[in-house]
Write an enzyme that holds these catalytic residues in place. Structure first.
Site, short mmCIF file in Angstrom:
data_model
loop_
_atom_site.label_atom_id
_atom_site.label_comp_id
_atom_site.label_asym_id
_atom_site.label_seq_id
_atom_site.Cartn_x
_atom_site.Cartn_y
_atom_site.Cartn_z
N THR A 41 1.04 -1.10 0.00
CA THR A 41 -0.02 -0.10 -0.10
C THR A 41 0.84 1.19 0.00
O THR A 41 1.87 1.21 0.55
CB THR A 41 -0.98 -0.09 1.10
OG1 THR A 41 -1.64 -1.27 1.30
CG2 THR A 41 -1.72 1.31 1.14
N THR B 91 -0.44 0.62 6.61
CA THR B 91 -0.40 -0.28 5.61
C THR B 91 -0.14 -1.73 6.41
O THR B 91 0.39 -1.77 7.43
CB THR B 91 0.98 -0.05 5.04
OG1 THR B 91 1.25 -1.30 3.98
CG2 THR B 91 2.14 0.23 5.69
N GLY B 92 -0.40 -2.74 5.79
CA GLY B 92 -0.28 -4.09 6.51
C GLY B 92 -1.60 -4.97 6.07
O GLY B 92 -2.43 -4.81 5.13
N GLY C 118 -4.87 -5.42 6.43
CA GLY C 118 -5.99 -4.55 6.86
C GLY C 118 -6.95 -4.80 7.77
O GLY C 118 -7.40 -4.03 8.64
#
Lengths: 348, 348
Positions: free
Chosen positions: A212, A263-264, A266
């Protein structure tokens, strides 16, 4: 003797409290204005980012620098934080290096489905789009929703129809698809086929990147804006919406506290309402940005989540946290400070 | 004299602090258990609810009572808060009186697009669906997403495809459409045609009802669950997603603080991350539920938003707020307290 000391301390404490003598004699000349503080911070995703080949590393650094400087230039010229965030994210979206816009990851059907959101910390106005496949720069669509509708979030074909009506060009989905992402999808699907329960697993750990992109800016007027744009998780189920288009989860901005982009994986950022939590902890627990971020990231980690976040507060203080091997990240402040980093630990 | 008094007070204060004598001699017999506290609260939407004809009023009250008692029964038999919330919402979804499930409002194309979400306050697990048109009980689909995927939010056709794969029957969209809603849509579209800028307006004020349904329950194990289900706003743009499927905005549950379900013009509840804000204010400002709700509702009102929310805390305290002429609402507690209300002020 001890009692006498205590008594004296207590009286002294009372005296100081009542007279407020700390600030009594301070004078500030209103004609001497502090240098305007503005700042910008961006991320290009957290995940398994480790020991990239020097050429790849250079490519990432160059693109991140380009995006950072473009956003910073907007701020330096007195432009709004919203404009700076848009400019920076547009450059990252247009680069196939990141999981946003061109080169985004693909869903389980091999189709791109992009999400984006933006928030104005001055007015709390926000806009977002989810699951769009025909909009070149999803962050632009999010801004269009913010500025031209009474809604916050439009999804799928409806969002595309709306953008078209407002004069935005729709593009074929093939624009987003790169050979690299097709290969990644194949690999992941082959791996998941081996684990029948994969569908129930929170994630497949480090084999995925969560690339992201996001940006937060503070402009010379003191306004904060935050934005996030993504292709979501590789091999996600058709119709899955992550945290990036969710105000409060992946994106939040409030002039009173901070701006945040996450980011990650979600789902963990949705469950903890991560971006908004940082803002609330700053507001109600009066903790500085980095402490608030740290608390939220620990909570995400405790739940089993992985990823990271960037943010800045109204004074231009910048902080970021992540629990992966790396996160593409950079910031630049009006006082000259600048950093571009990729890995968790300094190389060399 | 004053100084002597101060000195004595201070010493006394120190003594109490250091010995902690408040709780020194209290003994509690572990065999005498407090009566288990459980409670349920529901809403059937806030909006222009005023002077309903007696027959209509009776119909609403009867259906609300049926839904309340069904959920309460689950709790009384030791069932989970999640099960109680599902049971209650199913009954409200199946009734054409409310804007959820059968009889939901229609989008600008005359099509039903339903949203729902559910959250488990014990684990922070959650599930949601958005923009589905072929699922009879959207809250069941939200539970399916929570229990059977690694995702939180699935939207549109993808969500329906997933539900079908998991054995849920898809139904024709015509199931949801009632003559009453078709007539309402026609009226609103005629009114909006008169105001060219309607698209840019936050809402058309009181001519719309926001008949979302929601339920929050506390079970005998001390777990809180919250759920919300809706057809969204009448005449909404195709693809619009409101606050109901957004964890943090329309729904939030955390055993440590409270469970919340909201109704109203969802965009304001997204911008303020309303449900999560109540939880954070309770956690970090240590305010009781009703004060936290009040703060958030004032913020929504300041931004121009309209609607309401219900909630309960871990002790079974119940609170609700709204800034419309009415909100369909009811609660029942294990101590025998029960209320069913429709209007802002007591009639008669």
């Amino acid at each position: 003797m001890l009692m006498k000391t205590l008594y004296v301390s207590f009286s002294l404490f009372l005296l100081i409290s009542l007279t407020g003598c700390h600030t009594q004699n301070l004078v500030r000349d209103p004609n001497i204005k502090a240098k305007p503080v503005y700042a910008i911070v961006l991320h290009g995703g957290a995940g398994h980012i480790k020991d990239l080949p020097p050429k790849v590393e250079q490519a990432y650094k160059a693109k991140i620098n380009e995006a950072l400087e473009a956003g910073y230039k907007v701020l330096a010229h007195g432009g709004s934080a919203l404009k700076a965030v848009r400019k920076t994210i547009n450059i990252l979206e247009d680069s196939p290096l990141f999981n946003a816009g061109k080169g985004c990851v693909l869903n389980s059907l091999g189709k791109p489905e992009l999400d984006a959101s933006i928030m104005d910390g001055q007015t709390l106005n926000c806009g977002a789009v989810a699951s769009v496949s025909h909009i070149k720069n999803p962050i632009d669509a999010a801004i269009l929703v913010k500025d031209s509708t009474r809604h916050v979030l439009l999804a799928g074909k409806g969002a595309e129809l709306f953008c078209k009506e407002k004069g935005m060009d729709l593009i074929p989905a093939s624009y987003f698809i790169t050979p690299r992402r097709l290969k990644q999808l194949k690999n992941i699907q082959a791996q998941e086929a081996k684990h029948e329960t994969a569908f129930l697993q929170p994630a497949l750990g480090d084999i995925k990147k969560y690339g992201t992109v996001g940006c937060v800016a503070l402009d010379q007027q003191g306004n904060i804006a935050a934005g996030t744009s993504t292709g979501g998780l590789m091999n996600k189920e058709y119709g899955r919406i992550g945290d990036s288009p969710i105000i409060g989860a992946g994106t939040y901005a409030d002039n009173e506290s901070c701006g945040i982009s996450c980011t990650g994986i979600g789902e963990y950022f949705i469950r903890t309402v991560a971006a908004h939590s940082v803002s609330d902890i700053m507001k109600y627990q009066h903790l500085p940005l980095y402490r608030a971020q740290q608390k939220v990231m620990f909570k995400i980690q405790d739940l089993g989540g992985r990823g990271g976040m960037i943010g800045l507060d109204k004074k231009g203080n910048i902080a970021w946290f992540f629990n992966t091997t790396g996160m593409f990240r950079a910031f630049k402040k009006s006082n000259g400070e600048k950093q571009i980093k990729l890995y968790a630990l300094a190389k060399k």
